[in-house]
Structure formats: structure tokens, C-alpha cells
Design a protein around this motif. Structure first.
Motif, PDB file in Angstrom:
ATOM      1  N   UNK A 201      36.019  21.652  -6.709  1.00  0.00           N
ATOM      2  CA  UNK A 201      36.281  20.580  -7.654  1.00  0.00           C
ATOM      3  C   UNK A 201      35.084  19.643  -7.683  1.00  0.00           C
ATOM      4  N   UNK A 202      34.418  19.546  -8.847  1.00  0.00           N
ATOM      5  CA  UNK A 202      33.310  18.626  -9.046  1.00  0.00           C
ATOM      6  C   UNK A 202      33.820  17.421  -9.834  1.00  0.00           C
ATOM      7  N   UNK A 203      33.585  16.231  -9.305  1.00  0.00           N
ATOM      8  CA  UNK A 203      33.997  15.002  -9.984  1.00  0.00           C
ATOM      9  C   UNK A 203      32.758  14.148 -10.270  1.00  0.00           C
ATOM     10  N   UNK A 204      32.545  13.802 -11.531  1.00  0.00           N
ATOM     11  CA  UNK A 204      31.392  12.997 -11.935  1.00  0.00           C
ATOM     12  C   UNK A 204      31.814  11.551 -12.143  1.00  0.00           C
ATOM     13  N   UNK A 205      31.105  10.635 -11.458  1.00  0.00           N
ATOM     14  CA  UNK A 205      31.368   9.199 -11.573  1.00  0.00           C
ATOM     15  C   UNK A 205      30.045   8.446 -11.717  1.00  0.00           C
ATOM     16  N   UNK A 206      30.103   7.272 -12.292  1.00  0.00           N
ATOM     17  CA  UNK A 206      28.937   6.396 -12.392  1.00  0.00           C
ATOM     18  C   UNK A 206      29.250   5.094 -11.674  1.00  0.00           C
ATOM     19  N   UNK A 207      28.390   4.737 -10.715  1.00  0.00           N
ATOM     20  CA  UNK A 207      28.657   3.571  -9.870  1.00  0.00           C
ATOM     21  C   UNK A 207      28.112   2.275 -10.459  1.00  0.00           C
ATOM     22  N   UNK A 208      27.206   2.361 -11.415  1.00  0.00           N
ATOM     23  CA  UNK A 208      26.556   1.166 -11.942  1.00  0.00           C
ATOM     24  C   UNK A 208      26.613   1.155 -13.463  1.00  0.00           C
ATOM     25  N   UNK A 209      26.593  -0.053 -14.007  1.00  0.00           N
ATOM     26  CA  UNK A 209      26.632  -0.235 -15.455  1.00  0.00           C
ATOM     27  C   UNK A 209      25.227  -0.119 -16.030  1.00  0.00           C
ATOM     28  N   UNK A 210      24.656   1.070 -15.915  1.00  0.00           N
ATOM     29  CA  UNK A 210      23.314   1.353 -16.426  1.00  0.00           C
ATOM     30  C   UNK A 210      23.376   2.549 -17.381  1.00  0.00           C
ATOM     31  N   UNK A 211      22.304   2.747 -18.137  1.00  0.00           N
ATOM     32  CA  UNK A 211      22.196   3.942 -18.968  1.00  0.00           C
ATOM     33  C   UNK A 211      21.755   5.113 -18.093  1.00  0.00           C
ATOM     34  N   UNK A 212      22.573   6.148 -18.038  1.00  0.00           N
ATOM     35  CA  UNK A 212      22.258   7.342 -17.254  1.00  0.00           C
ATOM     36  C   UNK A 212      22.133   8.548 -18.182  1.00  0.00           C
ATOM     37  N   UNK A 213      21.163   9.388 -17.860  1.00  0.00           N
ATOM     38  CA  UNK A 213      21.029  10.695 -18.509  1.00  0.00           C
ATOM     39  C   UNK A 213      21.011  11.743 -17.405  1.00  0.00           C
ATOM     40  N   UNK A 214      22.022  12.596 -17.368  1.00  0.00           N
ATOM     41  CA  UNK A 214      22.132  13.597 -16.315  1.00  0.00           C
ATOM     42  C   UNK A 214      22.057  14.993 -16.924  1.00  0.00           C
ATOM     43  N   UNK A 215      21.050  15.768 -16.488  1.00  0.00           N
ATOM     44  CA  UNK A 215      21.043  17.190 -16.816  1.00  0.00           C
ATOM     45  C   UNK A 215      21.502  17.940 -15.572  1.00  0.00           C
ATOM     46  N   UNK A 216      22.272  18.965 -15.810  1.00  0.00           N
ATOM     47  CA  UNK A 216      22.796  19.752 -14.691  1.00  0.00           C
ATOM     48  C   UNK A 216      22.796  21.221 -15.071  1.00  0.00           C
ATOM     49  N   UNK A 217      22.287  22.051 -14.182  1.00  0.00           N
ATOM     50  CA  UNK A 217      22.348  23.502 -14.358  1.00  0.00           C
ATOM     51  C   UNK A 217      23.078  24.084 -13.155  1.00  0.00           C
ATOM     52  N   UNK A 218      24.183  24.766 -13.433  1.00  0.00           N
ATOM     53  CA  UNK A 218      24.964  25.433 -12.392  1.00  0.00           C
ATOM     54  C   UNK A 218      24.830  26.939 -12.575  1.00  0.00           C
TER      55      UNK A 218
END
Length: 447
Positions: A201-218
Motif C-alpha cells: 500500500x503506497x500512500x501519497x501525502x504532502x506535509x507543506x503548503x508548497x507547490x510540488x511536482x512529483x514524477x514517479x516511475x514504478x
């Protein structure tokens, strides 16, 4: 090519620094991926698989990158209180793109099982990682995969050796943490060898009120008679952009359950490519999306029946409110000689307002004549007769809408094999429909 230019210049200027903080296995693919990215660039809407999301616009802003691998202070065990009780054998954290190894779970996994930093394992056991890394995710076929391959420095490596069965699920918490706008390039490699079984189980969360860009390759390799359950839950915020590519290779008589759940996000683009390499294999791809305001969720799937006697099932459901935009494009490819293939693809969508938009494109491409394949999609609104019926019995209009939406999405949740996760999602989905952020009591994230 304006969006691409900044990443090309970044790599040319920081090539040695990027390589210096990685390992020989990842570095061996890096320069070739860079050349692929220069040739391919970001996919445009003219590319069939990217027609519903403007990728270049997502990558155009100037994000910071932690190329020098500076330590970002966070104690996830103190900050995070959202894990599902009695679900995981162990709870692991990935901070941005780095495996958190400062405090590890006390409970040991079965002998031979690895859940660790991709960079660390590739450094200590390069022959093990090199056997699988970059073999399923081809950088020469996709610009996003090429970008991730040329920039990724760490991530997660999960390995289950031959014949090992892990009874309970392992939970991985991906936390985005930064004091400035940040781009994260995360790499995940999952290997389940012959007769191995694992639930993730992968859970994605953001801890800060910033602009995030996440690339992910599984990349997930599922060996003969092996079993992989992969659940991906996104619960971030409106400033988050997530571009995730999942590549799965199934060998003979293997089984895969892959579920994608988007409860809260900004812009999300999920791609899943699954290939049957051996006969007798089965996969179940499910997805549920709840989006409102101006959120955008695009799921694109490809199931490649390269060989015969395999079965694929696909069910994606969306509930869209306000001005949200949803997209689903799913293709089932049955190649020459893939006889006795069975496939069912379904996409059902609910637009709760007249301004919500849904794009749906289920596809079948069949080159064999002894198959059972079907596909279909629907886009509709809440049933006025059902709403009237419920109001006649004292249920408010707001509550009636919630109950109908909840019942609509539950079909996907009920297909999940993990009972604690099903129960938890029922609770989170209800809160989401009531307009509440899906926070758990005591959690310091997501505030």
C-alpha cells in the motif's frame, strides 16, 4: 521546447553532481535517457496517450530540486498518524524521493526480503538491481520516463525472493516535504520472484503548503506463479502535481491486483502499462476518483496480451463535482496468437454538476479470433427519480446526493482484497463527499 529547455540545461550543468549522489546501476541508464528526452521532449496533446493532459504546462514552472541530497528535517513517525490499524507488517517512509532509514520498524520481514533505499541496495548489491532496473520502463518510448530516469537519484527497492509469502501488507508512506516549491523524481523497483506473494500500500501525502511536482516511475516484475497486490492512494492537496508511470511485467500463472485511489489532489496523471509475458496470468486493474473544485485526474492504461490464456479485468469509476475534469483512456491489446484471452474493461462516471467534465475512451485492439473481450463506458448524472424518492422519505437533498455518490463508488472499494483498507476507505470516502479534508485525528500533516 521551452519547458524541455530548462531540464536539458539543468542536466548538462549538473550531470556529475547527479551521478555523484547516485550509483553505477542508475547512472548506466542516465545519459541514454537524457538523449531520449532531448529527442522525445514532453508529450503533447497530439500524442494519443496524452491527449487529455497538457504535460508541458505542468513542467513549465521553475521548481527547486534537491540534487545535492541535502537532508530535509522531518520525523515522519512523530508527524504521521494516518496509518491503517492492523494493516501493515511494517510501516516505511519515503521523504520526497529518499528512503527514510533513521528509524526503521522493529518487526523483521521474512529472510531474504528487502525493503530499502534503491540507491543503497544498488550500491551494495549492484548485480541484483541491474538485473531488473530499467528493463520494463523504456526511456526511449516515453518522455516522462526518460526525464525520471535521467534525474532520479534514489527511491525504493522491494524484493521478495523465490517462494516467500508475506501474509500482511507492507505500507509505504510517500511524504512531500519542503520549505520551497520542489520537484521530486522518485523511482520504485518491485521484484516478486517465482511463487512469491506480497501486498503493498503506497500512500501519497504532502506535509507543506508548497507547490510540488512529483514524477514517479514504478517497475514491477511478477515472476511465475507469483502474486502482487499494489494499492496506490493519493491524498495530497490542490498545489500538488503528480505524474506517475507504472510498468508491470507478469510471467506465467502470476496474479496482479492494482488499485489506484485518488481522494484529494491538484493535477494527477497516472499511466499503467501491464504486459502478460507468460500464459495463465490474471490481472485486475481498478481505480476510483473523487474530484471537485478545479482538480484534474487523468488515468491512462494499456493491458498487453502478448500470449494466450490470460485474463484481464478493469474497472474505473469517477465522481466529479464543481469544475473538476476527469479522463480515462484504457486500451486492451490482444496480439496475434494470444488465443483464449478473456478481458473486460469498464469505465463508469458520475458528473454531479453541469460544469464537471469527463473524457472517456475505452479501446479494444484484437488480432486473435478465439477470445472473449468486452468494453464499455458511461457518463451520467445523479438519478432525479432516486433523489425525489429519498426526499419523500425525509432525507435531505444534500444527504440523498451523498448516499447515491457513496453507493456508486463503493463497487470499486469493495473489490479490494485488504479488509482493513476497505473499511478505512469507506470512512475516508464519506468524509470526502461531505467536503471534509481526509485528515486523521492526531496527524500533523495535511493541516
Amino acid at each position: 521546447m521551452q519547458s524541455e529547455k530548462q531540464y536539458i540545461e539543468l542536466y548538462e550543468q549538473c550531470r556529475e553532481m547527479i551521478k555523484g549522489h547516485a550509483n553505477d546501476v542508475m547512472n548506466s541508464c542516465r545519459d541514454a535517457a537524457f538523449e531520449d528526452f532531448k529527442r522525445l521532449g514532453f508529450p503533447t496533446k497530439k500524442v494519443e496517450r496524452y491527449k487529455y493532459t497538457d504535460i508541458s504546462a505542468l513542467f513549465k514552472p521553475n521548481y527547486g530540486l534537491n540534487i545535492n541530497r541535502l537532508d530535509i528535517p522531518v520525523d515522519p513517525y512523530e508527524a504521521f498518524r494516518c496509518d491503517v490499524p492492523n494493516l501493515s507488517t511494517s510501516l516505511y517512509f519515503v521523504i520526497n524521493d529518499s528512503f527514510h532509514n533513521k528509524v526503521l520498524p522493529k518487526k523483521e520481514l521474512p529472510e531474504g526480503v528487502i525493503v530499502d533505499s534503491l540507491n543503497k541496495v544498488a550500491t551494495e548489491q549492484p548485480e541484483l538491481v541491474a538485473k531488473y532496473y530499467g528493463k520494463i520502463a523504456k526511456s526511449n518510448e516515453d518522455g516522462i520516463t526518460a526525464l525520471n530516469t535521467m534525474l532520479a537519484q534514489d527511491g525504493l527497492f522491494i524484493y521478495v525472493p523465490k517462494g516467500v509469502v508475506i501474509d500482511k501488507a507492507i505500507q509505504i508512506i510517500n511524504i512531500l516535504r519542503s520549505d520551497v516549491d520542489l520537484m521530486v523524481n522518485r523511482r520504485v523497483l518491485i521484484v516478486a520472484e517465482e511463487r512469491a506473494e506480497i501486498k503493498l500500500l503506497f500512500c501519497d501525502h504532502a506535509a507543506d503548503d508548497r507547490n510540488f511536482l512529483a514524477t514517479q516511475v514504478i517497475e514491477a516484475y511478477v515472476g511465475d506463479n507469483a502474486s502482487l497486490d499494489l494499492y496506490c492512494l493519493e491524498e495530497t492537496h490542490a498545489k500538488n502535481v503528480r505524474v506517475s508511470n507504472v510498468f508491470i511485467s507478469q510471467q506465467a500463472n502470476s496474479r496482479v491486483n492494482h488499485n489506484v485511489i485518488t481522494l484529494h489532489n491538484g493535477t494527477t496523471r497516472n499511466r499503467t502499462d501491464l504486459v502478460f509475458e507468460g500464459e495463465g496470468a490474471e490481472c485486475n486493474l481498478c481505480g476510483c476518483v473523487i474530484a471537485d473544485k478545479n482538480q484534474h485526474v487523468d488515468n491512462n492504461t494499456l493491458i498487453d496480451h502478448k500470449v494466450g490464456h490470460c485474463q484481464s479485468n478493469e474497472l474505473y469509476k469517477y465522481v466529479l463535482d464543481d469544475d473538476a475534469v476527469g479522463a480515462f483512456a484504457g486500451k486492451v491489446l490482444v496480439r496475434h496468437g494470444a488465443q483464449k484471452t478473456t478481458s473486460q474493461e469498464t469505465n463508469q462516471n458520475l458528473c454531479a454538476t453541469k460544469t464537471a467534465r469527463m473524457f472517456t475512451q475505452p479501446m479494444l485492439e484484437i488480432y486473435a479470433d478465439d477470445v472473449k473481450c468486452a468494453h464499455g463506458s458511461t457518463v451520467g448524472q445523479l438519478n432525479d427519480a432516486a433523489l425525489f424518492y429519498m426526499q419523500q422519505r425525509g432525507i435531505s437533498l444534500k444527504e440523498a446526493k451523498l448516499l447515491l455518490e457513496f453507493a456508486f463508488i463503493n463497487e470499486v472499494i469493495d473489490k479490494m482484497q485488504l479488509e482493513p483498507l476497505r473499511d478505512r476507505l469507506h470512512y475516508l470516502v464519506e468524509k470526502r463527499f461531505r467536503g471534509e479534508l481526509s485528515k486523521c485525528e492526531g496527524c500533523k500533516l495535511c493541516k
